[in-house]
Design a protein around this motif. Structure first.
Motif, PDB file in Angstrom:
ATOM      1  N   PRO A 210     -85.456  23.291 -43.938  1.00  0.00           N
ATOM      2  CA  PRO A 210     -86.772  23.460 -43.313  1.00  0.00           C
ATOM      3  C   PRO A 210     -87.773  22.442 -43.858  1.00  0.00           C
ATOM      4  O   PRO A 210     -87.636  21.945 -44.977  1.00  0.00           O
ATOM      5  CB  PRO A 210     -87.161  24.894 -43.701  1.00  0.00           C
ATOM      6  CG  PRO A 210     -85.865  25.578 -43.954  1.00  0.00           C
ATOM      7  CD  PRO A 210     -84.956  24.541 -44.533  1.00  0.00           C
ATOM      8  N   GLU A 211     -88.801  22.124 -43.061  1.00  0.00           N
ATOM      9  CA  GLU A 211     -89.772  21.095 -43.426  1.00  0.00           C
ATOM     10  C   GLU A 211     -90.430  21.364 -44.776  1.00  0.00           C
ATOM     11  O   GLU A 211     -90.777  20.430 -45.499  1.00  0.00           O
ATOM     12  CB  GLU A 211     -90.857  20.984 -42.341  1.00  0.00           C
ATOM     13  CG  GLU A 211     -90.377  20.322 -41.052  1.00  0.00           C
ATOM     14  CD  GLU A 211     -89.998  18.855 -41.247  1.00  0.00           C
ATOM     15  OE1 GLU A 211     -90.597  18.212 -42.137  1.00  0.00           O
ATOM     16  OE2 GLU A 211     -89.112  18.358 -40.544  1.00  0.00           O
ATOM     17  N   ASN A 212     -90.638  22.633 -45.117  1.00  0.00           N
ATOM     18  CA  ASN A 212     -91.324  22.946 -46.376  1.00  0.00           C
ATOM     19  C   ASN A 212     -90.392  22.944 -47.582  1.00  0.00           C
ATOM     20  O   ASN A 212     -90.812  23.214 -48.706  1.00  0.00           O
ATOM     21  CB  ASN A 212     -92.010  24.310 -46.276  1.00  0.00           C
ATOM     22  CG  ASN A 212     -91.007  25.439 -46.068  1.00  0.00           C
ATOM     23  OD1 ASN A 212     -90.040  25.283 -45.316  1.00  0.00           O
ATOM     24  ND2 ASN A 212     -91.227  26.575 -46.693  1.00  0.00           N
ATOM     25  N   LEU A 213     -89.111  22.634 -47.369  1.00  0.00           N
ATOM     26  CA  LEU A 213     -88.142  22.604 -48.469  1.00  0.00           C
ATOM     27  C   LEU A 213     -87.460  21.247 -48.500  1.00  0.00           C
ATOM     28  O   LEU A 213     -86.279  21.112 -48.169  1.00  0.00           O
ATOM     29  CB  LEU A 213     -87.109  23.722 -48.301  1.00  0.00           C
ATOM     30  CG  LEU A 213     -87.632  25.159 -48.299  1.00  0.00           C
ATOM     31  CD1 LEU A 213     -86.507  26.131 -48.006  1.00  0.00           C
ATOM     32  CD2 LEU A 213     -88.310  25.494 -49.615  1.00  0.00           C
ATOM     33  N   ARG A 214     -88.189  20.224 -48.901  1.00  0.00           N
ATOM     34  CA  ARG A 214     -87.659  18.868 -48.879  1.00  0.00           C
ATOM     35  C   ARG A 214     -87.625  18.213 -50.253  1.00  0.00           C
ATOM     36  O   ARG A 214     -87.339  17.033 -50.362  1.00  0.00           O
ATOM     37  CB  ARG A 214     -88.491  17.997 -47.915  1.00  0.00           C
ATOM     38  CG  ARG A 214     -88.350  18.390 -46.434  1.00  0.00           C
ATOM     39  CD  ARG A 214     -86.900  18.277 -45.998  1.00  0.00           C
ATOM     40  NE  ARG A 214     -86.676  18.647 -44.622  1.00  0.00           N
ATOM     41  CZ  ARG A 214     -86.597  17.772 -43.619  1.00  0.00           C
ATOM     42  NH1 ARG A 214     -86.769  16.494 -43.855  1.00  0.00           N
ATOM     43  NH2 ARG A 214     -86.367  18.191 -42.394  1.00  0.00           N
ATOM     44  N   THR A 215     -87.963  18.975 -51.315  1.00  0.00           N
ATOM     45  CA  THR A 215     -87.942  18.425 -52.669  1.00  0.00           C
ATOM     46  C   THR A 215     -87.211  19.382 -53.594  1.00  0.00           C
ATOM     47  O   THR A 215     -87.070  20.577 -53.306  1.00  0.00           O
ATOM     48  CB  THR A 215     -89.375  18.212 -53.209  1.00  0.00           C
ATOM     49  OG1 THR A 215     -90.024  19.484 -53.342  1.00  0.00           O
ATOM     50  CG2 THR A 215     -90.182  17.311 -52.282  1.00  0.00           C
ATOM     51  N   THR A 216     -86.761  18.863 -54.737  1.00  0.00           N
ATOM     52  CA  THR A 216     -86.086  19.702 -55.725  1.00  0.00           C
ATOM     53  C   THR A 216     -87.014  20.820 -56.200  1.00  0.00           C
ATOM     54  O   THR A 216     -86.598  21.972 -56.345  1.00  0.00           O
ATOM     55  CB  THR A 216     -85.637  18.841 -56.922  1.00  0.00           C
ATOM     56  OG1 THR A 216     -84.708  17.844 -56.458  1.00  0.00           O
ATOM     57  CG2 THR A 216     -84.952  19.702 -57.981  1.00  0.00           C
ATOM     58  N   GLU A 217     -88.280  20.471 -56.421  1.00  0.00           N
ATOM     59  CA  GLU A 217     -89.247  21.461 -56.920  1.00  0.00           C
ATOM     60  C   GLU A 217     -89.435  22.608 -55.936  1.00  0.00           C
ATOM     61  O   GLU A 217     -89.480  23.780 -56.316  1.00  0.00           O
ATOM     62  CB  GLU A 217     -90.597  20.791 -57.195  1.00  0.00           C
ATOM     63  CG  GLU A 217     -90.580  19.800 -58.352  1.00  0.00           C
ATOM     64  CD  GLU A 217     -89.904  18.483 -57.994  1.00  0.00           C
ATOM     65  OE1 GLU A 217     -89.730  18.200 -56.778  1.00  0.00           O
ATOM     66  OE2 GLU A 217     -89.513  17.750 -58.918  1.00  0.00           O
TER      67      GLU A 217
END
Length: 366
Positions: A210-217
């Motif tokens: 999903p767009e809001n889950l694009r980084t390790t953090e």
């Protein structure tokens, strides 16, 4: 979704953008309340599914108490119906095919897992394997193969008890692999790829987050669960192999913390897919005869992970002997003279050592 003269568009703010290809297919399915893995396959029947794969699913589901003994004792037809793997017209869906068909590649190219072990460089492929068959069987087979053939355990002792230390925790690897299977875009026709090196590995799949889950953090923060293939994810959830509510990343972090504070894996999420980079823990490196070197040190940024294993050894050799020669490093690394010279040149560039002398008298000192 807007249709005009045979083309499709969607509005993003004040911009109207045309969509084509796989993105269009997903948009059309979404407008019908469907997902890619929920599309029916009229030529697929219950008898085409692998009974051993279904039995394995039932065994796992009962042992994790996701199904009762009574629920698991029903016929395969009723089981598929209860798992919502049969559509309103009575056809099995793509999710049923992927999870339970004995050869899902007959329907979807690339529905398998590819594993390779690499040596000195990304082009140095030393051996490889492929895991085929129902997805519900691929997970355990892949984990067993990786931890028996591909990962080298370092041996230590606690009292008289022999302890095997792997570079990365098995439970964390399982969660990463399950995420890859559930979030993969199977329409891409590319297999999940696992590249293993002496002290790190990469797991890649052609999937999306999903767009809001694009980084390790963001992945390791609290978030909702939005699987790319929800029907397939439901099968794995009922089997007890994955958790709901996005808890998989909590389990990855907990497993890494438990095994000698293994570094949390790094995620690189792009339009080309999801790449997960897993690094070895400190204890594993110590048992390999090396000390841990922080890769975020700017001085060390010029070195690849597999080169970092030898940097401390070379520095210790210089401390003990006063110098090293190219032949010494070649022997320690077990590589060619050219490879040893490249590493020594990098160490000179990083101002860790200096080169003295000419010709055969060349040596490296601090």
């Amino acid at each position: 979704l807007i249709s005009c003269r045979g083309k499709y568009y969607y509005r993003s703010g004040s911009v109207l953008r045309e969509i084509t290809g796989k993105e269009l297919d997903r948009a059309l399915l979404k407008s019908q309340g469907r997902t890619w893995d929920g599309v029916p396959l009229p030529k697929l029947s219950i008898k085409d599914l692998k009974s051993d794969a279904i039995d394995l699913f039932k065994q796992k589901a009962v042992s994790r108490r996701r199904l009762s003994e009574e629920d698991a004792s029903v016929s395969n037809d009723i089981l598929m119906e209860n798992l919502h793997l049969i559509d309103e017209d009575g056809y099995l869906t793509r999710a049923a095919m992927l999870a339970f068909h004995r050869d899902p590649e007959r329907w979807v190219t690339g529905a398998y897992i590819k594993i390779g072990f690499f040596g000195d460089s990304d082009s140095d492929l030393q051996y490889q394997d492929e895991i085929h068959g129902p997805l519900i069987e691929q997970i355990d087979r892949t984990i067993d193969l990786v931890y028996t053939k591909y990962m080298k355990a370092r041996i230590t002792y606690e009292g008289i008890q022999r302890v095997e230390v792997f570079m990365f925790p098995r439970d964390a690897f399982r969660e990463i692999l399950l995420n890859a299977v559930v979030h993969k875009d199977y329409a891409s026709c590319n297999p999940i790829q696992i590249s293993i090196y002496e002290d790190h590995m990469y797991i890649w799949n052609d999937g999306q987050m999903p767009e809001n889950l694009r980084t390790t953090e963001s992945l390791f923060a609290k978030h909702s669960s939005k699987p790319f293939n929800p029907k397939l994810a439901h099968v794995f959830f009922i089997s007890g192999m994955i958790e709901a509510w996005g808890r998989g990343f909590d389990k990855i972090k907990a497993a890494c913390d438990a095994l000698y504070h293994t570094p949390v894996p790094e995620y690189d999420i792009t339009a080309d897919g999801i790449m997960v980079h897993c690094k070895a823990n400190q204890r594993y490196l110590e048992l390999s005869g090396q000390e841990w070197v922080k890769t975020d040190d700017p001085i060390m940024a010029v070195f690849r992970d597999n080169e970092l294993l030898f940097v401390n050894t070379i520095m210790k050799m210089i401390d003990q002997k006063g110098y090293v020669k190219n032949a010494d490093v070649k022997t320690v690394m077990g590589k060619s003279a050219a490879t040893a010279k490249r590493l020594l040149s990098k160490m000179v560039s990083a101002h860790l050592i200096m080169l003295e002398g000419i010709g055969r008298g060349q040596r490296y000192v601090k």
